[in-house]
Write a protein that holds these residues in place. Structure first.
Motif, PDB file in Angstrom:
ATOM      1  N   ASN A  35       0.761  -1.302   0.114  1.00 18.90           N
ATOM      2  CA  ASN A  35      -0.017  -0.019  -0.083  1.00 18.90           C
ATOM      3  C   ASN A  35       0.848   1.184   0.067  1.00 18.90           C
ATOM      4  O   ASN A  35       1.893   1.307   0.669  1.00 18.90           O
ATOM      5  N   CYS A  38      -3.151   5.194   0.827  1.00 20.44           N
ATOM      6  CA  CYS A  38      -3.659   5.787   1.774  1.00 20.44           C
ATOM      7  C   CYS A  38      -3.750   4.834   3.021  1.00 20.44           C
ATOM      8  O   CYS A  38      -3.324   3.724   2.995  1.00 20.44           O
ATOM      9  N   GLY A  81      -6.018   4.148   6.485  1.00 19.72           N
ATOM     10  CA  GLY A  81      -7.456   3.862   6.697  1.00 19.72           C
ATOM     11  C   GLY A  81      -8.355   3.401   5.755  1.00 19.72           C
ATOM     12  O   GLY A  81      -7.886   3.248   4.587  1.00 19.72           O
ATOM     13  N   ASP A  82      -9.660   3.499   5.822  1.00 22.18           N
ATOM     14  CA  ASP A  82     -10.684   3.330   4.918  1.00 22.18           C
ATOM     15  C   ASP A  82     -10.357   4.037   3.664  1.00 22.18           C
ATOM     16  O   ASP A  82     -10.302   5.413   3.713  1.00 22.18           O
ATOM     17  N   TRP A  83     -10.205   3.399   2.308  1.00 25.26           N
ATOM     18  CA  TRP A  83     -10.007   4.416   1.233  1.00 25.26           C
ATOM     19  C   TRP A  83     -11.174   5.258   0.992  1.00 25.26           C
ATOM     20  O   TRP A  83     -10.914   6.059   0.182  1.00 25.26           O
ATOM     21  N   SER A  84     -12.530   5.088   1.486  1.00 23.72           N
ATOM     22  CA  SER A  84     -13.469   6.024   0.963  1.00 23.72           C
ATOM     23  C   SER A  84     -13.356   7.104   2.294  1.00 23.72           C
ATOM     24  O   SER A  84     -13.762   8.294   1.785  1.00 23.72           O
ATOM     25  N   ARG A  85     -12.664   7.138   3.125  1.00 28.85           N
ATOM     26  CA  ARG A  85     -12.222   8.057   4.088  1.00 28.85           C
ATOM     27  C   ARG A  85     -11.007   8.077   5.040  1.00 28.85           C
ATOM     28  O   ARG A  85     -11.190   7.741   6.111  1.00 28.85           O
ATOM     29  N   PRO A  86      -9.899   8.128   4.197  1.00 20.63           N
ATOM     30  CA  PRO A  86      -8.682   7.921   4.754  1.00 20.63           C
ATOM     31  C   PRO A  86      -8.426   8.890   5.801  1.00 20.63           C
ATOM     32  O   PRO A  86      -8.677   9.940   5.730  1.00 20.63           O
ATOM     33  N   THR A  87      -7.423   8.496   6.709  1.00 22.91           N
ATOM     34  CA  THR A  87      -6.858   9.337   7.666  1.00 22.91           C
ATOM     35  C   THR A  87      -5.579   9.938   7.154  1.00 22.91           C
ATOM     36  O   THR A  87      -5.408  10.989   7.614  1.00 22.91           O
ATOM     37  N   ASP A 117      -4.449  -1.282   4.109  1.00 25.05           N
ATOM     38  CA  ASP A 117      -5.634  -0.642   4.212  1.00 25.05           C
ATOM     39  C   ASP A 117      -6.282  -0.652   2.514  1.00 25.05           C
ATOM     40  O   ASP A 117      -7.326  -0.446   2.357  1.00 25.05           O
ATOM     41  N   MET A 118      -5.117  -0.730   1.564  1.00 20.36           N
ATOM     42  CA  MET A 118      -5.595  -0.801   0.149  1.00 20.36           C
ATOM     43  C   MET A 118      -4.493  -1.370  -0.522  1.00 20.36           C
ATOM     44  O   MET A 118      -3.275  -1.285  -0.362  1.00 20.36           O
TER      45      MET A 118
END
Length: 255
Positions: free
Chosen positions: A114, A117, A119-125, A160-161
């Protein structure tokens, strides 16, 4: 003398008889990724992988192709040898004739990487580089990784991705091959029945326990783990006096 980036500069005098540093063991481990590779395009990313590729070209991999990062093929000292148009570069990359050594923000046990990003790819930290060429690289030609700071933040149970494709997602891709992962602590490979990461060698001064504690999943560990091979006197001389006389390697991996 020529600096690792190909620019002419006055060298820093070094004693080639002094013991090898941790950074120099990392250089050797990176160089070994291209042993026996033949006439393929080496694409090292990072200071120590670049030093390793140039060292390999000057010693045991004389047929290795190096580039200036743009459109020229260059010798180990940066001298232009030829032109590499973009279409030819893509032909090499798509046909298994390239071996890239990339970085990784996260790596899991099967070699999924990875760099996009956290965190969640739709809302990464955290937003990182983006996927870039990682999927094409990993599916179309050999790939290795360089991690200058081995830690649980990098070696995670699940990325995470997925950017670079690991063995559990490759689906028999013809040219998919993850060769090795070199870190400041050790060399890892995928020589296990399920193609998960294995501890292949320790850099001198590092223990198995240190590597385990710095890895966020259960790493396959053989009963006996060798040390990363020592550089020869000639290799140390080349690294210290010719390829990297300003000791840029020590800024990436301090002693």
């Amino acid at each position: 003398m020529t600096h690792v980036d190909g620019h002419q500069a006055a060298p820093v005098t070094g004693d080639s008889r002094a013991p090898a540093t941790r950074a120099e063991y990392c250089v050797i481990a990176c160089a070994e990724a291209w042993r026996g590779a033949g006439e393929i395009l080496a694409s090292p990313m990072g200071v120590i992988p670049s030093i390793g590729a140039r060292l390999a070209r000057r010693t045991f991999a004389p047929d290795l192709l190096l580039t200036d990062g743009e459109a020229m093929l260059v010798d180990a000292d940066g001298t232009v040898e030829g032109w590499l148009p973009y279409r030819r570069h893509l032909a090499l990359a798509a046909g298994g004739r390239r071996h890239v050594m990339m970085g990784a923000s996260q790596l899991d046990r099967y070699g999924n990487q990875n760099i996009s990003c956290i965190g969640d790819w739709s809302r990464p930290t955290r937003q990182l580089l983006g996927v870039r060429g990682a999927p094409v690289n990993t599916l179309n030609h050999p790939t290795s990784y360089w991690v200058p700071k081995h830690s649980r933040r990098v070696f995670v149970e699940r990325v995470d991705m997925v950017c670079g494709v690991g063995y559990d997602h490759a689906d028999g891709a013809r040219y998919h091959h993850l060769a090795r992962v070199v870190t400041n602590l050790a060399v890892l490979d995928f020589a296990t029945p399920d193609r998960s990461l294995r501890l292949a060698s320790l850099h001198p001064g590092v223990t198995v326990q240190e590597v385990r504690e710095a890895t966020g999943f259960a790493l396959a560990v053989p009963d006996e783990v060798p040390y990363t091979r020592d550089p020869t006197a000639r290799e140390l001389e080349l690294v210290r006096e010719v390829v990297d006389p300003h000791n840029a390697r020590a800024r990436e991996v301090p002693q």
